[in-house]
Design a protein around this motif. Structure first.
Motif, mmCIF file in Angstrom:
data_model
loop_
_atom_site.group_PDB
_atom_site.id
_atom_site.type_symbol
_atom_site.label_atom_id
_atom_site.label_comp_id
_atom_site.label_asym_id
_atom_site.label_seq_id
_atom_site.Cartn_x
_atom_site.Cartn_y
_atom_site.Cartn_z
ATOM 1 N N ALA A 215 0.831 -1.209 0.000
ATOM 2 C CA ALA A 215 0.000 0.000 0.000
ATOM 3 C C ALA A 215 0.867 1.261 0.000
ATOM 4 C CB ALA A 215 -0.960 0.002 1.187
ATOM 5 N N THR A 216 1.972 1.237 0.719
ATOM 6 C CA THR A 216 2.894 2.375 0.725
ATOM 7 C C THR A 216 3.461 2.607 -0.674
ATOM 8 O OG1 THR A 216 3.469 2.052 3.048
ATOM 9 C CG2 THR A 216 5.051 3.279 1.702
ATOM 10 N N ASN A 217 3.861 1.527 -1.347
ATOM 11 C CA ASN A 217 4.401 1.657 -2.705
ATOM 12 C C ASN A 217 3.364 2.233 -3.659
ATOM 13 O OD1 ASN A 217 6.862 0.626 -1.912
ATOM 14 N ND2 ASN A 217 6.371 -1.462 -2.524
ATOM 15 N N VAL A 218 2.124 1.745 -3.560
ATOM 16 C CA VAL A 218 1.060 2.254 -4.422
ATOM 17 C C VAL A 218 0.830 3.743 -4.137
ATOM 18 C CG1 VAL A 218 -1.413 2.102 -4.965
ATOM 19 C CG2 VAL A 218 -0.047 0.011 -4.750
ATOM 20 N N ALA A 219 0.775 4.104 -2.857
ATOM 21 C CA ALA A 219 0.553 5.506 -2.481
ATOM 22 C C ALA A 219 1.687 6.397 -3.003
ATOM 23 C CB ALA A 219 0.416 5.651 -0.968
ATOM 24 N N MET A 220 2.916 5.963 -2.819
ATOM 25 C CA MET A 220 4.040 6.776 -3.300
ATOM 26 C C MET A 220 3.984 6.932 -4.813
ATOM 27 S SD MET A 220 5.890 7.937 -0.781
ATOM 28 C CE MET A 220 7.403 8.444 -1.588
ATOM 29 N N ASN A 221 3.706 5.859 -5.529
ATOM 30 C CA ASN A 221 3.642 5.934 -6.995
ATOM 31 C C ASN A 221 2.510 6.834 -7.457
ATOM 32 O OD1 ASN A 221 5.835 4.249 -7.343
ATOM 33 N ND2 ASN A 221 4.599 2.412 -7.499
ATOM 34 N N LYS A 222 1.402 6.795 -6.753
ATOM 35 C CA LYS A 222 0.230 7.574 -7.151
ATOM 36 C C LYS A 222 0.358 9.049 -6.749
ATOM 37 C CE LYS A 222 -4.771 7.252 -7.091
ATOM 38 N NZ LYS A 222 -4.958 7.112 -8.524
ATOM 39 N N LEU A 223 0.949 9.326 -5.584
ATOM 40 C CA LEU A 223 0.909 10.676 -5.024
ATOM 41 C C LEU A 223 2.158 11.519 -5.273
ATOM 42 C CD1 LEU A 223 -0.702 9.743 -1.599
ATOM 43 C CD2 LEU A 223 -1.851 10.720 -3.607
ATOM 44 N N ASP A 224 3.299 10.904 -5.481
ATOM 45 C CA ASP A 224 4.548 11.653 -5.637
ATOM 46 C C ASP A 224 4.607 12.274 -7.035
ATOM 47 O OD1 ASP A 224 7.061 12.723 -5.340
ATOM 48 O OD2 ASP A 224 8.105 10.791 -5.379
ATOM 49 N N ALA A 225 3.890 13.381 -7.199
ATOM 50 C CA ALA A 225 3.691 14.016 -8.508
ATOM 51 C C ALA A 225 4.998 14.414 -9.186
ATOM 52 C CB ALA A 225 2.778 15.235 -8.362
ATOM 53 N N ASN A 226 5.973 14.875 -8.419
ATOM 54 C CA ASN A 226 7.235 15.322 -9.029
ATOM 55 C C ASN A 226 8.333 14.253 -8.961
ATOM 56 O OD1 ASN A 226 7.815 15.418 -6.325
ATOM 57 N ND2 ASN A 226 8.425 17.577 -6.297
ATOM 58 N N ALA A 227 7.983 13.061 -8.518
ATOM 59 C CA ALA A 227 8.898 11.910 -8.498
ATOM 60 C C ALA A 227 10.212 12.190 -7.771
ATOM 61 C CB ALA A 227 9.152 11.411 -9.917
ATOM 62 N N ASP A 228 10.137 12.955 -6.678
ATOM 63 C CA ASP A 228 11.354 13.242 -5.912
ATOM 64 C C ASP A 228 11.566 12.271 -4.745
ATOM 65 O OD1 ASP A 228 9.365 14.142 -4.210
ATOM 66 O OD2 ASP A 228 10.218 16.137 -3.922
ATOM 67 N N GLY A 229 10.677 11.285 -4.586
ATOM 68 C CA GLY A 229 10.851 10.275 -3.552
ATOM 69 C C GLY A 229 10.318 10.660 -2.190
ATOM 70 N N VAL A 230 9.755 11.845 -2.047
ATOM 71 C CA VAL A 230 9.131 12.294 -0.796
ATOM 72 C C VAL A 230 7.789 12.941 -1.139
ATOM 73 C CG1 VAL A 230 11.309 12.643 0.473
ATOM 74 C CG2 VAL A 230 10.318 14.530 -0.843
ATOM 75 N N LEU A 231 6.916 13.022 -0.137
ATOM 76 C CA LEU A 231 5.619 13.669 -0.331
ATOM 77 C C LEU A 231 5.562 14.985 0.417
ATOM 78 C CD1 LEU A 231 3.026 10.737 0.009
ATOM 79 C CD2 LEU A 231 4.188 11.584 -2.032
ATOM 80 N N SER A 232 5.201 16.020 -0.306
ATOM 81 C CA SER A 232 4.939 17.314 0.316
ATOM 82 C C SER A 232 3.551 17.254 0.958
ATOM 83 C CB SER A 232 4.954 18.415 -0.752
ATOM 84 O OG SER A 232 3.860 18.222 -1.651
#
Length: 178
Positions: free
Chosen positions: A84-101
């Motif tokens: 679920a974490t991987n799916v969330a990161m792939n879906k939400l990390d719009a700028n692909a920088d590896g962190v979520l704002s």
């Protein structure tokens, strides 16, 4: 009305817990407050960005994103949370920088949790990723066989196990279809 309080580790879930989300029946500002509180709880280093590990902490508190995967596949809880974490990161990390704002993380609330259709799409992506062992976005014959055994109720005896980061089927009987 349900609240966004944290569950004790190991607490059992009912189907209503998996489908309910407090933002569905409240104003958007209440939803933003819940999202902000979850963001701040997860932001361990208080830098205003969530690393993958910090997102994983937030996901663990949101069983509606991973518990149905656990129930339907028999895959261990921690692995379901990781998927679920991987799916969330792939879906939400719009700028692909590896962190979520904050803005990207807020999408978890407004774009996934507040919309039942989006929750279902998230679950389908998580289910697919659970069996896509090589991460190539396709299920080969071995991965498909593993997913078939899992979906026919044989998850406990024949599901994939992680070995050096790759899924391998345990030896067991092949599924029989009428």
């Amino acid at each position: 009305r349900r609240s966004c309080r944290r569950r004790p580790m190991g607490a059992s879930l009912c189907s209503a817990d998996l489908l309910a989300f407090p933002c569905l029946d409240g104003p958007m500002d209440a939803c933003d407050k819940q999202a902000r509180a979850a963001f701040e709880r997860a932001d361990a280093d208080r830098d205003g960005m969530l690393t993958r590990q910090e997102v994983s902490t937030a996901i663990a508190d949101l069983p509606q994103l991973w518990a149905m995967l656990e129930v339907n596949t028999g895959i261990e809880r921690g692995r379901c949370q990781e998927i679920a974490t991987n799916v969330a990161m792939n879906k939400l990390d719009a700028n692909a920088d590896g962190v979520l704002s904050w803005r990207e993380f807020r999408g978890l609330w407004t774009g996934i949790l507040a919309e039942p259709k989006s929750q279902l799409e998230f679950y389908h992506r998580a289910m697919f990723n659970a069996f896509d062992a090589d991460g190539n976005q396709m299920l080969d014959a071995e991965e498909l066989a593993i997913s078939s055994r899992s979906s026919t109720g044989r998850a406990a005896s024949s599901r994939a196990t992680a070995v050096d980061g790759e899924a391998r089927p345990e030896q067991g009987p092949s599924p029989q279809f009428p």
